[in-house]
Design an enzyme around this catalytic site. Structure first.
Site, mmCIF file in Angstrom:
data_model
loop_
_atom_site.group_PDB
_atom_site.id
_atom_site.type_symbol
_atom_site.label_atom_id
_atom_site.label_comp_id
_atom_site.label_asym_id
_atom_site.label_seq_id
_atom_site.Cartn_x
_atom_site.Cartn_y
_atom_site.Cartn_z
ATOM 1 N N HIS A 137 0.814 -1.217 0.000
ATOM 2 C CA HIS A 137 0.000 0.000 0.000
ATOM 3 C C HIS A 137 0.847 1.267 0.000
ATOM 4 C CE1 HIS A 137 0.258 -0.134 4.573
ATOM 5 N NE2 HIS A 137 0.384 1.176 4.375
ATOM 6 N N ASP A 140 0.092 -7.555 1.349
ATOM 7 C CA ASP A 140 0.482 -6.154 1.521
ATOM 8 C C ASP A 140 2.000 -6.018 1.583
ATOM 9 O OD1 ASP A 140 0.242 -3.437 1.676
ATOM 10 O OD2 ASP A 140 -0.364 -3.387 3.782
ATOM 11 N N SER A 190 4.525 2.411 8.058
ATOM 12 C CA SER A 190 4.243 1.278 7.175
ATOM 13 C C SER A 190 5.471 0.895 6.371
ATOM 14 C CB SER A 190 3.107 1.624 6.219
ATOM 15 O OG SER A 190 1.898 1.788 6.911
#
Length: 422
Positions: free
Chosen positions: A156, A186, A265
């Site tokens: 992402h 992901d 992230s």
């Protein structure tokens, strides 16, 4: 990835465009439960409106931790296989650092252990700046895992990127390209032209982690570069679905109270030996206030990361998913559905269709059967079916108990492997 400029568009895709056997079960169109974004017969269903999201940089999960493991199209695929399966194309990570001018520090206290772990890993954690075709920009993190310049991050972080820039720990700016992606986990790998003094992180063994173990999260939260937070492993073996990420489901996720914020992230979750044991990817959202739940973050375990990135480095794609597939499309049985369709039970998962020549079809399961147990564990609806299957692996056998009309029978299913890209 932290993206202050753009909101994601909510949506869901059905990745399971597989041939089905002719016989399909069509529950009443007005039946309760068939409006679920995951389950139904015939064509795709329209998902319910999603709440506002924080952008592609910050994937959220509901505070309810164990969520349905259904990848957008009702075909159950669950369970993980961390070791290299037969035929998996993989490349051994080249982790030897070009920068050999390192010294070993004698560690005698917890504080010194933390300092040594940070010193070991921090130079391998990078900031990832992305820009999209629409002109939006965002920030995420990444970890150098191979001396050839391969960096692991979250999918992402780079999914909408037109240009990618990597900022090294020493402030050097380098252009990067996507080497391959795995939206279902992901995960993504980007590549830079490696500098001569590149530092490479070591991926640890996530199967040896213990609840209560101290960990550090290193990344770029809110654009604050090279930030370190501290906490413990709060739980292991969590199953979380990333909000708005239709195919991204993380099994065996590591839960930690080390603060994870937008921009973390793709960074590093590190043990006190300086090994990367997870890739932080998501934080929980308190549904009452629709705000991040403090101290509830999740990371992809390093063993899964290693399994995926070695394939991407070798071939540019994931060739084996390691995910078990039952090969059915199902609808949750509710009292309303049971009454309208005169079903023998008011719970379980109704098989709407089966994949031609798939695991369920080969075992003799068919449309109209109602799954009520797997290996003796009761199945009350699609979510509990998912929760059971998530711990299965391809090639394992499972005893599936179903109602066929008023008759109850149990069949043994040899689970298949979900095809990559499905």
């Amino acid at each position: 990835m932290y993206n202050p400029h753009a909101e994601d568009e909510a949506g869901m895709t059905d990745p399971y465009n597989q041939q089905l056997v002719a016989a399909q079960y069509h529950p009443s169109e007005s039946a309760a439960g068939t409006g679920s974004p995951y389950y139904g017969g015939g064509g795709p269903l329209v998902p319910p409106a999603s709440p506002p999201r924080r952008g592609s940089s910050f994937r959220a999960v509901l505070i309810t931790l164990v969520l349905a493991v259904v990848f957008g199209g009702l075909l159950f695929a669950a369970g993980w296989q961390f070791g290299n399966a037969n035929g998996v194309a993989s490349a051994t990570l080249q982790t030897g650092n070009s920068n050999s001018a390192t010294t070993t520090k004698v560690v005698t206290t917890d504080e010194q252990a933390r300092e040594a772990a940070i010193a070991k890993v921090q130079p391998a954690v990078v900031q990832i700046n992305v820009s999209t075709a629409s002109g939006a920009s965002g920030i995420g993190s990444g970890v150098i895992i191979d001396k050839r310049g391969y960096i692991v991050t979250n999918y992402h972080v780079v999914e909408s990127a037109q240009q990618i820039e990597v900022v090294m720990a020493d402030g050097t700016h380098l252009t990067a390209q996507v080497a391959g992606t795995d939206p279902a986990d992901d995960l993504a790998v980007v590549k830079i032209n490696p500098p001569s003094n590149i530092t490479v992180a070591t991926l640890g063994d996530s199967s040896k982690l213990q609840v209560g173990q101290e960990v550090l999260a290193i990344g770029n939260p809110l654009g604050e570069t090279q930030t370190v937070t501290h906490g413990i492993i709060s739980a292991l073996g969590r199953t979380v679905s990333e909000e708005g990420q239709g195919t991204a489901v993380i099994a065996n996720a590591i839960q930690t109270d080390a603060p994870i914020n937008p921009g973390n992230s793709g960074g590093a979750l590190v043990d006190l030996s300086g090994n990367v044991i997870g890739i932080p990817t998501v934080a929980a959202i308190d549904p009452e206030f629709n705000t991040p739940a403090n101290g509830v973050g999740f990371a992809i375990p390093s063993n899964r990361v290693r399994f995926i990135v070695q394939q991407i480095i070798a071939t540019g794609q994931v060739t084996h998913t390691g995910r078990a597939a039952l090969g059915v499309r199902v609808a949750s049985v509710t009292p309303q559905l049971a009454a309208q369709d005169n079903l023998p039970v008011d719970y379980g998962s109704l098989i709407v269709s089966v994949t031609a020549n798939g695991p369920a079809a080969r075992a003799g399961l068919r449309a109209g059967d109602i799954i009520v147990a797997i290996d003796g564990q009761k199945v009350t609806d699609n979510q509990t079916l998912s929760d059971i299957l998530v711990n299965k692996s391809p090639g394992q056998t499972a005893k599936v108990t179903v109602y066929r009309g008023t008759q109850q029978l149990t069949v043994t299913v040899t689970l298949g492997e979900l095809q990559a890209g499905s």
